[in-house]
Structure formats: C-alpha cells, structure tokens
Design an enzyme around this catalytic site. Structure first.
Site, PDB file in Angstrom:
ATOM      1  N   ASN A   7       0.867  -1.172   0.000  1.00 54.48           N
ATOM      2  CA  ASN A   7       0.000   0.000   0.000  1.00 54.48           C
ATOM      3  C   ASN A   7       0.907   1.226   0.000  1.00 54.48           C
ATOM      4  OD1 ASN A   7      -1.813   2.015   0.512  1.00 54.48           O
ATOM      5  ND2 ASN A   7      -2.686   1.071   2.355  1.00 54.48           N
ATOM      6  N   ARG A  88      -2.436  -1.976  -3.667  1.00 53.19           N
ATOM      7  CA  ARG A  88      -3.683  -1.255  -3.424  1.00 53.19           C
ATOM      8  C   ARG A  88      -3.710  -0.028  -4.336  1.00 53.19           C
ATOM      9  NH1 ARG A  88      -5.022   2.898   1.165  1.00 53.19           N
ATOM     10  NH2 ARG A  88      -7.241   3.114   0.796  1.00 53.19           N
ATOM     11  N   HIS A 177     -12.871   2.321   0.441  1.00 55.21           N
ATOM     12  CA  HIS A 177     -12.768   1.258   1.465  1.00 55.21           C
ATOM     13  C   HIS A 177     -13.397  -0.053   0.986  1.00 55.21           C
ATOM     14  CE1 HIS A 177     -12.801   4.505   4.849  1.00 55.21           C
ATOM     15  NE2 HIS A 177     -11.563   4.129   4.626  1.00 55.21           N
ATOM     16  N   ARG A 238     -12.092  14.803   8.506  1.00 55.14           N
ATOM     17  CA  ARG A 238     -12.951  15.170   7.366  1.00 55.14           C
ATOM     18  C   ARG A 238     -14.376  15.434   7.836  1.00 55.14           C
ATOM     19  NH1 ARG A 238     -11.398  10.024   3.847  1.00 55.14           N
ATOM     20  NH2 ARG A 238      -9.245  10.048   4.551  1.00 55.14           N
ATOM     21  N   GLU A 383      -7.387  -5.875   4.884  1.00 55.46           N
ATOM     22  CA  GLU A 383      -7.329  -5.533   3.463  1.00 55.46           C
ATOM     23  C   GLU A 383      -6.120  -6.183   2.791  1.00 55.46           C
ATOM     24  OE1 GLU A 383      -7.957  -1.574   5.191  1.00 55.46           O
ATOM     25  OE2 GLU A 383      -8.793  -1.036   3.257  1.00 55.46           O
TER      26      GLU A 383
END
Ligand code: ADP
Length: 395
Positions: A7, A88, A177, A238, A383
C-alpha cells in the site's frame, strides 16, 4: 507461494508478506516519512519488531530497502521467491470492477484515472512502477478501493446535478474502502454459515477515514463516501456531508481560496474541527469522560451521523441479517459502538449483550442476542489479505 501486499501512500509504504494459500503472515511493516529526513523502517516478524531510522529519498529507494530488509532478516532467501505483488490502488473509476493483472495498458488506465484521485493514484503508480522494475518476473495485481462499489445502481450513484457533469467528467458516487467492506462482509457470512448471495449486511468501517456500506445479497448497493473520500459520515479530520454552499460562504468571508477551504474540510474538520482537541477518537473519549463539552458534542454528532446513515441503509435493504463494525474505532471502541447502537436499537429491533460489547477490543465477537432481528458483530478488517488472495488467484 510467497505473495507481497503493498500500500503506497504519499510518504509511506506499508507491506505484508504472506505464504499462500496458507494465508500465513511472514512479516509486516512500513516505511514512513519517505522523502523526508530520518525515515522510519519498521518490520515485525517472528514476534520481533525492528525499527531503523534511515534516509529514504523516494519510493524507488523504499522498495530497494524493503527487499534488502526481507533478505537480511532471513524471512526470504532470495527476492525472486516473491511470485506475486498485490498493489492497493485507490481509484478504479468505472473501468475496474475487480482486481486485474497489471500490464502497461492497466498502468495507463490507472494514470488516466488520476484526475479523479490526484492525491492517490499517481503515488500508487510510483509504487507499482518501482516494484515492477525490481521484480519483473512476479505477477503484479491491482486491487481497487472502488471496485466493490461498482455494483451500485445509477439511482444510488448519480448526483442530482446537471447530467453533463457525469458525461463530461464522470462525476458520480464511487465509494471507497471497498476491500475492507468486502472482506468483513464475506467474513461475517463465513462466521454465520450463510451464503453471501442470500445475505444483507451493513458494514461500518470506522477508522480515521470512515464509511458505511449497504450490501444486498453480497453486492454493495450503496455506500456513504462519494465522488471523493470527503463525503459521508463525520471522520477524524474530514467533515463528511455538509451543505455545499458552506464552501463558497467561507471563501467569501475568510479570504481563502476554494482549494484552501477544501483543505479545511479534509484536514481540519470532523472530530478535530468540532472538538478543537484532537482527531483521535481515544483523546476525545478521554475528554468526554472528564465532561469536556466540546468532546461531548463531537461524539453526539458522530453517533448521530453514523446512526442516520445506518438507519437509511436499513430502510433501503428492508431487512438486515448482520451489522459489522470494523476499522480502528469500530474494532476497538465499545463506547462508540454503544453510542451508535443506542440510536438505532429500537428501530432495528436489536437485542444486544452490552457486556460482550464492553469486553470486545480488536477481536472477532458477536454481541447480539438470539432474539435480535439482526446479528451485530465486530470483525477486524484485513485488506492486505484480500490483496494477497486476489494476487494468488491470478497466478
Ligand atoms: P486509518 O483510517 O488511518 O486506517 P484506523 O482504522 O487505524 O485509521 O483508525 C484510527 C482511529 O481508531 C483513531 O481515531 C483511533 O483513536 C481509533 N482507535 C484505535 N484504538 C482505539 C480504542 N482502543 N478506543 C477508541 N478508539 C480507538
């Protein structure tokens, strides 16, 4: 067979090395602060943790250092033993609805999608190119954050704005996601011994970034993030969904450009913005316990926003077989899980065992009772394992 999951972020490279199909982790770690002085190389293997501080100038050098480290610590005899690398990639646009073997045409398409994810796709590509150079004989596979949500229907992914913005710029909801929502939704089916194709699930990935997905018969039908990962529920820094007119109002009143306001909405809002304390849920919870009013307000808004989204997905799905909490907050904070669930428990007919909830930190657990209309689970996400599985499958 040895498979590496990677990643690449703007200043970091996270990795995990697996033996497949055993799905055993040989080593995992990360290189942080790439391009800055004193980069941090962390590797965990055989119950040990090594931390080195070195200067890593760019991702190319990070890849070299990573592979040297793997042979030096003895988890690999030869880097050629790595037969596949799963990468990823944040944005697959409408082009990629599943993982693909990377060739030059795929690289070009990922590059073309950079306008949709200018902060992510270019840096993902830098990682891909660096690994393809050093490991030319390995199979490289791209796994997209958006792919799982490509099953959404137009009435769920289109925005009610002039249609030409979709035609000209592909402005629509993509969702992110996806790998995490996919992993925990399949895992819960395995645990419940149910066929994903006959199971409705709401997955709550609550981390620093956070999103919620409605899954009908194994497919994502709606998710809370949108055109970008700024949308949806409140997050660490956020804002999530807000009235878009707030943007121009701040531009007019604060002598800021729209890019600067966007930065505020991405990096200075959410839990950090409301609390004025921290973006980290642990800090907010400890201030909440001291009675700090802004911490109380922060968690009230957070629990409300999450509950509203789950409630609307419950209505969309009609019936829900399982709710799954994952991500740093979802896996570890029984307090936030409880705050969220208290808001939806009655409407959804949930019967919960609060003692099991309270004692569940970072592990798989079911904390609904038999009488509950939906099962409620905590499942740590993985993941990296999805990356390794998708890569192994393509070799
Ligand atoms: P990212 O989106 O960066 O991958 P994570 O999934 O690691 O983020 O989640 C980070 C969030 O999880 C932080 O807000 C952190 O405070 C929260 N978190 C981690 N452990 C706990 C805990 N024990 N209690 C409450 N929150 C926690």
């Amino acid at each position: 067979m040895i498979i590496l999951s990677v990643n690449s972020g703007s200043s970091s490279l996270k990795f995990q090395l697996f033996t497949m199909p055993q799905e055993e982790t040989l080593v995992l770690g990360q290189i942080e602060k790439i391009g800055l002085k004193d980069s941090i190389v962390t590797v965990k293997y055989n119950g040990k943790k090594d931390v080195d501080i070195v200067d890593v100038n760019d991702h190319k050098q990070a890849v070299t250092i990573l592979l040297e480290t793997l042979t030096r610590i003895g988890v690999l005899k030869d880097i050629e033993d790595i037969k596949g690398v799963g990468h990823r990639v944040v944005h697959g646009g409408e082009v990629f609805d599943h993982s693909v073997v990377i060739d030059d045409a795929v690289v070009q398409k990922i590059d073309e999608l950079s306008s949709l994810a200018p902060l992510h796709n270019p840096v993902n590509l830098v990682g891909i190119e660096a690994f393809r150079n050093v490991l030319p004989h390995a199979t490289h596979v791209a796994v997209f954050d958006t792919a799982f949500h490509q099953s959404m229907k137009p009435e769920n992914y289109m925005y009610p704005i002039p249609y030409q913005y979709y035609e000209n710029y592909k402005i629509r909801r993509y969702g992110f996601h996806g790998t995490s929502h996919f992993y925990v939704s399949r895992k819960v089916c395995e645990l419940m011994q149910r066929d994903p194709e006959n199971t409705n699930i709401i997955t709550l990935h609550l981390g620093n970034g956070a999103s919620i997905t409605a899954i009908e018969n194994g497919k994502s039908i709606m998710t809370s993030m949108g055109f970008t990962p700024l949308a949806g529920i409140m997050m660490g820094t956020r804002s999530g969904d807000i009235d878009p007119a707030i943007m121009t109002f701040i531009v007019d009143h604060e002598d800021k450009t729209s890019d600067e306001v966007l930065d505020v909405l991405n990096k200075e809002s959410g839990m950090l913005g409301v609390s004025g304390l921290s973006s980290d849920a642990r800090d907010i919870i400890s201030k909440y316990e001291e009675g700090n009013p802004r911490a109380v307000l922060t968690l009230d808004i957070y629990a409300n926003r999450v509950a509203e989204t789950v409630g609307s997905y419950f209505v969309k799905l009609g019936h829900v077989d399982a709710l799954v909490f994952t991500g740093g907050i979802g896996e570890n904070s029984s307090f936030i899980r409880e705050r969220v669930l208290k808001n939806i428990q009655e409407a959804m007919g949930l019967e919960l065992n609060w003692d099991i909830n309270a004692s569940t930190i970072g592990e798989i657990a079911k904390f609904s009772n038999d009488a509950s209309k939906s099962e409620v689970w905590v499942i740590p996400t993985n993941e990296e394992l999805v990356l390794a599985r998708d890569t192994f499958e393509k070799i």
